[in-house]
Design an enzyme around this catalytic site. Structure first.
Site, PDB file in Angstrom:
ATOM      1  CB  SER A   1     -55.524  -6.854 -11.086  1.00 42.08           C
ATOM      2  OG  SER A   1     -56.859  -7.309 -10.937  1.00 42.08           O
ATOM      3  CE1 TYR A   2     -58.955  -9.144 -18.060  1.00 43.82           C
ATOM      4  CE2 TYR A   2     -61.179  -8.294 -17.789  1.00 43.82           C
ATOM      5  CZ  TYR A   2     -60.269  -9.063 -18.487  1.00 43.82           C
ATOM      6  OH  TYR A   2     -60.666  -9.739 -19.617  1.00 43.82           O
TER       7      TYR A   2
ATOM      8  CE  LYS B   1     -64.951 -11.599 -17.644  1.00 47.62           C
ATOM      9  NZ  LYS B   1     -64.046 -12.758 -17.452  1.00 47.62           N
TER      10      LYS B   1
ATOM     11  CE  LYS C   1     -66.548 -14.652 -14.607  1.00 45.85           C
ATOM     12  NZ  LYS C   1     -65.270 -14.462 -13.885  1.00 45.85           N
TER      13      LYS C   1
ATOM     14  CG  ASN D   1     -65.971 -14.233  -8.095  1.00 48.74           C
ATOM     15  OD1 ASN D   1     -66.627 -13.446  -7.435  1.00 48.74           O
ATOM     16  ND2 ASN D   1     -65.443 -13.896  -9.267  1.00 48.74           N
TER      17      ASN D   1
ATOM     18  CB  VAL E   1     -63.737  -5.728  -6.235  1.00 48.92           C
ATOM     19  CG1 VAL E   1     -65.191  -5.979  -6.621  1.00 48.92           C
ATOM     20  CG2 VAL E   1     -63.549  -4.277  -5.812  1.00 48.92           C
TER      21      VAL E   1
END
Length: 334
Positions: A14-15, A109, A194, A259, A282
């Site tokens: 997606s990103y 990340k 984060k 998350n 994920v």
């Protein structure tokens, strides 16, 4: 840029897809690589990512391939957007196909699996110290970025020219603002920690603790993030910017965050396996929690929130007991 392809984006999740769309929408020739030939064939046929971003058609200048050698050699500049646990593996795979002038950036990340090393250290070890490197980080949800909604991110790197070039390439006055930052270490730490705090925010809300608790957790989580970053040589100012406070607030407060949703499911009584299945993508923070635990121990940095989340995920501690452990800590100055 030195080639017909302005940028090769490695990773068609997606990103990665969203970043490729954002670049290509400006008319830049962009190549998007995916590891699954069947998925790439569907992307080529549908001219959109039906699985993750079904409402966003691909710009004409965005092309797809499952040929890694072609993707790596087609452009001087590469943007790696893969899960952190396969980051090193992907770099090992691309190394034989890299051009003499290749420059590598990533929007991944996280930290190195098991050892908790910064991804920049992994990249230097695999690709060599001489390769220009850069990291993108900041408050970005893929769906909003792909849709052209206003977004701001930060970029830092080992080579000032590369950082400047990537910033100029990605910047779009209509939707995407890119800030350069000299803190290569800080941007990497912000993006990893984060994710862990966001799981905690979801847990807190799942337990029904309310806005006061969530805000306290975010605030003290920022302290932990900064504490770890400073131990590694990061700049404190970075953690009040896009890759620190910005990304932390976004990930902790909006249910687009995997998350946060993962933590929410755990707080509502689901097991780790059930929560993972529910998310269906994920959840970087799950692995990041173990990696941050390892790195904090190595740096001798106290991170009580991250430690309690680690105990919930990996040692079977109940979320209620973890909350009591945090609330019952000795009083201290802020």
């Amino acid at each position: 840029m030195d080639s017909a392809v302005a940028l090769s984006v490695l990773g068609a999740g997606s990103y990665g897809t969203a970043l490729a769309i954002s670049l290509a929408r400006q008319g830049q020739p962009v190549l998007l690589w995916g590891h699954d030939p069947q998925q790439v064939a569907r992307l080529q046929q549908d001219r959109c990512n039906q699985e993750f971003l079904p409402d966003v058609p691909f710009p004409d200048s965005l092309q797809m391939t499952d040929d890694l050698a072609y993707a790596v050699s087609a452009s001087r500049d590469l943007l790696v957007v893969v899960p952190s646990h396969v980051f090193g593996e992907v770099l090992l795979r691309i190394k034989p196909f890299m051009r003499p002038d290749t420059r590598v950036a990533w929007a991944t990340k996280g930290l190195e699996p098991e050892h908790g090393r910064l991804l920049g250290d992994v990249a230097k070890e695999i690709l060599g110290e001489q390769i220009p490197l850069a990291v993108l980080s900041g408050p970005t949800f893929a769906r909003e970025l792909a849709a052209g909604m206003p977004t701001a991110i930060a970029i830092a790197g080992t080579d000032e020219q590369f950082t400047s070039d990537m910033s100029a390439l990605m910047h779009c006055g209509k939707s995407l603002r890119v800030y350069t930052n000299p803190d290569f270490i800080g941007l990497q730490i912000g993006g990893a920690v984060k994710n862990v705090i966001a799981i905690g925010a979801g847990l807190s809300d799942g337990l029904g603790f309310g806005a006061n608790a969530r805000t306290a957790l975010i605030t003290r989580g920022l302290v932990e993030l900064q504490r770890l970053g400073l131990s590694l040589g990061a700049d404190a100012k970075t953690f009040m910017g896009m890759a620190g406070l910005g990304d932390l607030v976004l990930t902790c407060t909006d249910n687009q965050s995997r998350n946060r949703r993962f933590g929410l499911a755990l707080g509502q009584g689901k097991t780790v396996e059930q929560a993972m299945t529910e998310i269906g993508q994920v959840v970087e923070g799950y692995r990041n929690t173990k990696e941050v635990h390892v790195l904090a121990a190595r740096q001798n940095v106290e991170m009580p929130i991250c430690e309690q989340i680690y105990q919930i995920l990996y040692q079977g501690k109940s979320a209620q007991d973890a909350a009591l452990a945090l609330l019952g800590r000795d009083q201290k100055g802020e």
